[in-house]
Write a protein that holds these residues in place. Structure first.
Motif, mmCIF file in Angstrom:
data_model
loop_
_atom_site.group_PDB
_atom_site.id
_atom_site.type_symbol
_atom_site.label_atom_id
_atom_site.label_comp_id
_atom_site.label_asym_id
_atom_site.label_seq_id
_atom_site.Cartn_x
_atom_site.Cartn_y
_atom_site.Cartn_z
ATOM 1 N N ASP A 53 0.842 -1.295 -0.077
ATOM 2 C CA ASP A 53 0.011 0.043 0.135
ATOM 3 C C ASP A 53 0.841 1.281 0.149
ATOM 4 O O ASP A 53 0.362 2.419 0.422
ATOM 5 N N CYS A 54 2.037 1.222 -0.441
ATOM 6 C CA CYS A 54 3.112 2.367 -0.317
ATOM 7 C C CYS A 54 2.566 3.244 -1.630
ATOM 8 O O CYS A 54 2.380 2.876 -2.713
ATOM 9 N N ARG A 55 2.544 4.596 -1.055
ATOM 10 C CA ARG A 55 2.112 5.604 -2.038
ATOM 11 C C ARG A 55 3.127 6.042 -3.100
ATOM 12 O O ARG A 55 2.878 6.489 -3.929
ATOM 13 N N VAL B 195 6.002 -1.529 -5.604
ATOM 14 C CA VAL B 195 6.804 -2.291 -6.459
ATOM 15 C C VAL B 195 8.316 -2.382 -5.965
ATOM 16 O O VAL B 195 9.210 -3.396 -5.952
ATOM 17 N N GLY B 196 8.563 -1.510 -4.911
ATOM 18 C CA GLY B 196 9.850 -1.524 -4.087
ATOM 19 C C GLY B 196 10.812 -0.304 -4.514
ATOM 20 O O GLY B 196 11.945 -0.387 -3.833
ATOM 21 N N PRO C 29 11.848 3.886 0.506
ATOM 22 C CA PRO C 29 12.275 3.565 1.863
ATOM 23 C C PRO C 29 11.373 2.878 2.277
ATOM 24 O O PRO C 29 11.422 2.235 3.600
ATOM 25 N N CYS C 30 10.190 2.410 1.733
ATOM 26 C CA CYS C 30 9.332 0.991 2.358
ATOM 27 C C CYS C 30 10.112 -0.225 2.193
ATOM 28 O O CYS C 30 9.038 -1.259 2.619
ATOM 29 N N TRP C 31 11.270 -0.391 1.810
ATOM 30 C CA TRP C 31 11.720 -1.528 1.280
ATOM 31 C C TRP C 31 13.297 -1.540 1.601
ATOM 32 O O TRP C 31 13.991 -0.478 1.286
ATOM 33 N N THR C 32 13.769 -2.592 2.107
ATOM 34 C CA THR C 32 15.150 -2.729 2.260
ATOM 35 C C THR C 32 15.800 -4.134 1.496
ATOM 36 O O THR C 32 14.985 -4.937 1.276
ATOM 37 N N GLU C 33 16.726 -3.729 0.955
ATOM 38 C CA GLU C 33 17.273 -4.529 -0.272
ATOM 39 C C GLU C 33 18.191 -5.739 0.426
ATOM 40 O O GLU C 33 19.014 -6.288 -0.324
#
Length: 95
Positions: free
Chosen positions: A25-27, A32-33, A55-59
Motif C-alpha cells: 500500500d505504499c503511495r 513495487v519497491g 524507503p518502504c523496502w530494504t534490499e
C-alpha cells in the motif's frame, strides 16, 4: 516494518533466501519497491533506466539454505546423446 518472505535464487548458486517485501500500500512506489527513472544521453535519446529504492523496502537478503546441485547423471543431456530424443519420447520398441 519489515515484511519477510522466502525466495529462491539462482545466482551465484541455487539457494533459499530470506528477503524483505515492499509494502503493497505504499503511495510512492505502488508496492513495487522502487521508482524507475529513465534518462537520456547528450542527444536526448533513451540511454537507460536507473532504479531508486523506496524507503518502504530494504534490499537485504540472508541465505537460509544452499540448495544442492543436481548430480551429473540426472542433468538433461542436450548434445545428442539423450536416449529419449529431443521430444522426450523414444522411437525404439519397449522390448
Amino acid at each position: 516494518m519489515i515484511r519477510l518472505r522466502i525466495q529462491r535464487t539462482a545466482l551465484p548458486r541455487n539457494a533459499l533466501i530470506l528477503t524483505d517485501t515492499p509494502r503493497p500500500d505504499c503511495r510512492d512506489c505502488d508496492g513495487v519497491g522502487g521508482i524507475p527513472h529513465d534518462y537520456g544521453d547528450h542527444t536526448g535519446e533513451y540511454a537507460g533506466t536507473e532504479w531508486e529504492p523506496c524507503p518502504c523496502w530494504t534490499e537485504w537478503r540472508m541465505v537460509l539454505l544452499p540448495l544442492p546441485r543436481r548430480p551429473r547423471w540426472l542433468r538433461r543431456r542436450t548434445n545428442g546423446r539423450d536416449p529419449w530424443g529431443p521430444g522426450g519420447y523414444s522411437d525404439e520398441p519397449p522390448f
